[in-house]
Motif scaffolding. Structure first.
Motif, PDB file in Angstrom:
ATOM      1  N   ASP A 166      23.892 -14.891  67.874  1.00  0.00           N
ATOM      2  CA  ASP A 166      24.112 -14.788  68.467  1.00  0.00           C
ATOM      3  C   ASP A 166      22.618 -15.052  69.087  1.00  0.00           C
ATOM      4  OD1 ASP A 166      26.413 -15.339  69.048  1.00  0.00           O
ATOM      5  OD2 ASP A 166      26.774 -12.582  69.943  1.00  0.00           O
ATOM      6  N   LEU A 167      21.605 -13.612  68.462  1.00  0.00           N
ATOM      7  CA  LEU A 167      20.252 -13.629  69.051  1.00  0.00           C
ATOM      8  C   LEU A 167      19.525 -15.227  68.087  1.00  0.00           C
ATOM      9  CD1 LEU A 167      17.903 -11.850  70.222  1.00  0.00           C
ATOM     10  CD2 LEU A 167      17.885 -10.898  68.093  1.00  0.00           C
ATOM     11  N   GLY A 168      19.897 -15.497  67.186  1.00  0.00           N
ATOM     12  CA  GLY A 168      19.070 -16.415  67.015  1.00  0.00           C
ATOM     13  C   GLY A 168      19.269 -17.559  67.381  1.00  0.00           C
ATOM     14  N   LEU A 169      21.053 -17.741  67.940  1.00  0.00           N
ATOM     15  CA  LEU A 169      20.897 -18.836  69.224  1.00  0.00           C
ATOM     16  C   LEU A 169      20.148 -18.893  70.488  1.00  0.00           C
ATOM     17  CD1 LEU A 169      25.432 -18.861  69.159  1.00  0.00           C
ATOM     18  CD2 LEU A 169      23.309 -20.488  67.515  1.00  0.00           C
ATOM     19  N   GLY A 170      20.399 -17.391  71.317  1.00  0.00           N
ATOM     20  CA  GLY A 170      19.222 -17.596  72.301  1.00  0.00           C
ATOM     21  C   GLY A 170      17.827 -17.829  71.948  1.00  0.00           C
ATOM     22  N   PHE A 171      17.904 -17.353  70.619  1.00  0.00           N
ATOM     23  CA  PHE A 171      16.090 -18.336  70.167  1.00  0.00           C
ATOM     24  C   PHE A 171      15.726 -19.821  70.678  1.00  0.00           C
ATOM     25  CE2 PHE A 171      14.450 -14.010  67.399  1.00  0.00           C
ATOM     26  CZ  PHE A 171      15.004 -13.148  68.749  1.00  0.00           C
ATOM     27  N   TYR A 230      21.908 -13.243  74.445  1.00  0.00           N
ATOM     28  CA  TYR A 230      20.576 -12.733  74.497  1.00  0.00           C
ATOM     29  C   TYR A 230      21.131 -10.846  74.484  1.00  0.00           C
ATOM     30  CZ  TYR A 230      16.302 -15.389  74.412  1.00  0.00           C
ATOM     31  OH  TYR A 230      15.190 -16.465  73.706  1.00  0.00           O
ATOM     32  N   ASP A 231      22.130 -11.234  75.314  1.00  0.00           N
ATOM     33  CA  ASP A 231      23.209  -9.821  75.984  1.00  0.00           C
ATOM     34  C   ASP A 231      23.938  -9.767  74.433  1.00  0.00           C
ATOM     35  OD1 ASP A 231      21.853  -9.839  78.815  1.00  0.00           O
ATOM     36  OD2 ASP A 231      24.344 -11.166  79.320  1.00  0.00           O
ATOM     37  N   ALA A 233      22.897  -9.441  71.496  1.00  0.00           N
ATOM     38  CA  ALA A 233      21.964  -9.147  70.373  1.00  0.00           C
ATOM     39  C   ALA A 233      21.583  -7.822  71.198  1.00  0.00           C
ATOM     40  CB  ALA A 233      20.842 -10.076  70.622  1.00  0.00           C
ATOM     41  N   LEU A 234      21.861  -6.955  72.371  1.00  0.00           N
ATOM     42  CA  LEU A 234      21.746  -5.567  72.620  1.00  0.00           C
ATOM     43  C   LEU A 234      22.743  -4.931  72.275  1.00  0.00           C
ATOM     44  CD1 LEU A 234      20.730  -6.283  76.485  1.00  0.00           C
ATOM     45  CD2 LEU A 234      18.684  -5.623  74.660  1.00  0.00           C
ATOM     46  N   VAL A 235      23.758  -5.228  72.349  1.00  0.00           N
ATOM     47  CA  VAL A 235      25.081  -4.767  71.975  1.00  0.00           C
ATOM     48  C   VAL A 235      24.783  -4.905  70.492  1.00  0.00           C
ATOM     49  CG1 VAL A 235      27.665  -4.810  71.711  1.00  0.00           C
ATOM     50  CG2 VAL A 235      26.588  -5.674  73.330  1.00  0.00           C
ATOM     51  N   GLY A 236      24.349  -5.946  69.222  1.00  0.00           N
ATOM     52  CA  GLY A 236      23.803  -5.330  68.071  1.00  0.00           C
ATOM     53  C   GLY A 236      23.806  -4.670  67.907  1.00  0.00           C
ATOM     54  N   MET A 237      22.423  -4.077  68.179  1.00  0.00           N
ATOM     55  CA  MET A 237      20.941  -3.833  67.839  1.00  0.00           C
ATOM     56  C   MET A 237      22.086  -2.071  67.583  1.00  0.00           C
ATOM     57  SD  MET A 237      18.188  -4.816  70.598  1.00  0.00           S
ATOM     58  CE  MET A 237      17.528  -2.917  70.702  1.00  0.00           C
ATOM     59  N   ARG A 238      22.780  -1.858  68.232  1.00  0.00           N
ATOM     60  CA  ARG A 238      23.168  -0.077  68.015  1.00  0.00           C
ATOM     61  C   ARG A 238      24.025  -0.009  67.092  1.00  0.00           C
ATOM     62  NH1 ARG A 238      28.033   0.420  72.457  1.00  0.00           N
ATOM     63  NH2 ARG A 238      26.605  -0.914  73.802  1.00  0.00           N
ATOM     64  N   ALA A 239      23.958  -0.506  65.921  1.00  0.00           N
ATOM     65  CA  ALA A 239      24.578  -0.818  64.232  1.00  0.00           C
ATOM     66  C   ALA A 239      23.344  -0.777  63.561  1.00  0.00           C
ATOM     67  CB  ALA A 239      25.285  -2.010  64.406  1.00  0.00           C
ATOM     68  N   LEU A 240      21.815  -1.106  63.585  1.00  0.00           N
ATOM     69  CA  LEU A 240      21.374  -1.148  63.052  1.00  0.00           C
ATOM     70  C   LEU A 240      19.682  -0.146  63.104  1.00  0.00           C
ATOM     71  CD1 LEU A 240      19.734  -5.215  63.852  1.00  0.00           C
ATOM     72  CD2 LEU A 240      21.161  -3.972  62.173  1.00  0.00           C
ATOM     73  N   PRO A 241      19.353   0.366  61.577  1.00  0.00           N
ATOM     74  CA  PRO A 241      18.159   1.252  62.066  1.00  0.00           C
ATOM     75  C   PRO A 241      18.017   1.834  63.066  1.00  0.00           C
ATOM     76  CG  PRO A 241      19.145   0.287  59.588  1.00  0.00           C
ATOM     77  CD  PRO A 241      19.527  -0.383  60.763  1.00  0.00           C
ATOM     78  N   PHE A 242      16.803   2.437  63.074  1.00  0.00           N
ATOM     79  CA  PHE A 242      16.028   3.074  64.861  1.00  0.00           C
ATOM     80  C   PHE A 242      15.342   1.881  64.874  1.00  0.00           C
ATOM     81  CE2 PHE A 242      13.597   4.593  67.168  1.00  0.00           C
ATOM     82  CZ  PHE A 242      13.706   4.454  68.571  1.00  0.00           C
ATOM     83  N   ARG A 243      14.613   2.036  63.537  1.00  0.00           N
ATOM     84  CA  ARG A 243      12.733   0.722  63.783  1.00  0.00           C
ATOM     85  C   ARG A 243      13.390  -0.922  63.681  1.00  0.00           C
ATOM     86  NH1 ARG A 243       8.642   3.664  59.863  1.00  0.00           N
ATOM     87  NH2 ARG A 243       7.491   1.359  60.564  1.00  0.00           N
ATOM     88  N   ALA A 244      14.739  -0.960  63.278  1.00  0.00           N
ATOM     89  CA  ALA A 244      14.980  -2.388  62.444  1.00  0.00           C
ATOM     90  C   ALA A 244      15.325  -2.816  64.119  1.00  0.00           C
ATOM     91  CB  ALA A 244      16.425  -2.160  61.726  1.00  0.00           C
ATOM     92  N   ALA A 245      16.925  -1.947  64.625  1.00  0.00           N
ATOM     93  CA  ALA A 245      16.831  -2.076  65.737  1.00  0.00           C
ATOM     94  C   ALA A 245      15.500  -1.749  67.263  1.00  0.00           C
ATOM     95  CB  ALA A 245      17.839  -1.110  66.874  1.00  0.00           C
TER      96      ALA A 245
END
Length: 313
Positions: A166-171, A230-231, A233-245
């Protein structure tokens, strides 16, 4: 990680490619842990190299006299990609780096092939009649890159990979809106034909000054389409390591800001290329850290809206 291959210092060559080819991604990538950053940079260098070879450019600019037709060069990229998955050595730093990254992160071969299929759409002069057609292209040239980057970040859950796509689509929707006139100049039209028809813009006249206001409205419409992606992508960030998020949050902020500026400029959006300043990028790095921190305290994510485009398996 050795960073060495048949092509020499593959990480060094990759660092140079990202520094020259994408200042936005280079800035966000600073937030990754060292090994993750190295892998992300080397994957980016391979993506950039393949794009340049197909388009006959260097780091997305100018014209380079590569041998063969674009279709022949693309076929060679398919062959080199298959060789990398077989463990065959490569003399080119981008493919030497790519082979290291896909092996270390267990990236399925179908994903880089999806990217090459996106480049084939350009080579074949694909026409994008509907929004779904445009979103399909966006997945192949950007969404799947998000998927591969997420695999580097340690994600394996399909839901998280969907959010990365989804984030790639937004980009890419933002890139299309920003580069409408430039793309039209080389015969590439990514705006849905149905959007242009509804706005009264002949496809052959997108770059004509008399249509600039109408094209601006179509671009704004495409930017509206980008927002829910883009929205997500915010949801997906919670599953990533902190620095990656944090890095993902920073990149999201930078690219979304480009779209906001394209919309603000309206018909003047293409008088000069829209970009973000160094100071703005630093600000988005800080915001990315804050966004990543916020995801650590959020509850269960909401379901993904059913009307959003779904990536292929």
């Amino acid at each position: 990680m050795s960073g060495k291959g048949e092509g020499g210092d593959v990480l060094g060559a990759s660092e140079e490619a990202i520094a020259k080819g994408s200042k936005s991604f280079a800035a966000a990538a600073r937030l990754f842990a060292p090994q993750m950053r190295a892998d992300a940079v080397m994957l980016y260098a391979w993506c950039r190299h393949c794009d340049d070879v197909v388009d006959g450019q260097e780091l997305g600019h100018g014209r380079i006299a590569y041998a063969g037709t674009p279709a022949e060069r693309l076929d060679t990229l398919y062959e080199e990609t298959a060789r990398a998955y077989r463990g065959a050595p490569s003399a080119h730093p981008a493919f030497a780096a790519f082979a290291e990254v896909v092996r270390r992160n267990d990236i399925p071969e179908r994903y880089p092939l999806h990217l090459l299929e996106g480049f084939r759409m350009d080579v074949e002069g694909r026409r994008y009649e509907t929004l779904d057609d445009t979103l399909t292209y966006c997945y192949h040239v950007a969404g799947v890159v998000g998927v591969m980057m997420s695999l580097i970040m340690g994600a394996r859950d399909g839901v998280v990979l969907d959010r990365a796509s989804d984030l790639g689509l937004g980009f890419q929707l933002t890139n299309i809106s920003r580069d409408v006139i430039e793309d039209a100049g080389i015969g590439r039209i990514y705006l849905p034909a149905e959007f242009l028809a509804e706005a009264g813009v002949p496809e052959a006249e997108i770059a004509a000054p008399e249509h600039r206001e109408k094209v601006a409205r179509v671009a704004a419409r495409l930017l509206d389409v980008a927002e829910p992606y883009y929205d997500q992508a915010l949801v997906g960030m919670r599953a990533l390591p902190f620095r990656a998020a944090a890095a993902v949050g920073a990149a999201r902020g930078v690219y979304r800001a480009i779209g906001v500026e394209v919309r603000r400029r309206g018909p003047a959006a293409w008088d000069a290329r829209v970009s973000t300043s160094k100071a703005q990028k630093i600000g988005f790095l800080m915001k990315g850290l804050a966004a990543a921190l916020a995801t650590r305290f959020e509850g269960a994510p909401p379901p993904r809206p059913s009307h959003l485009w779904t990536r292929p398996a």
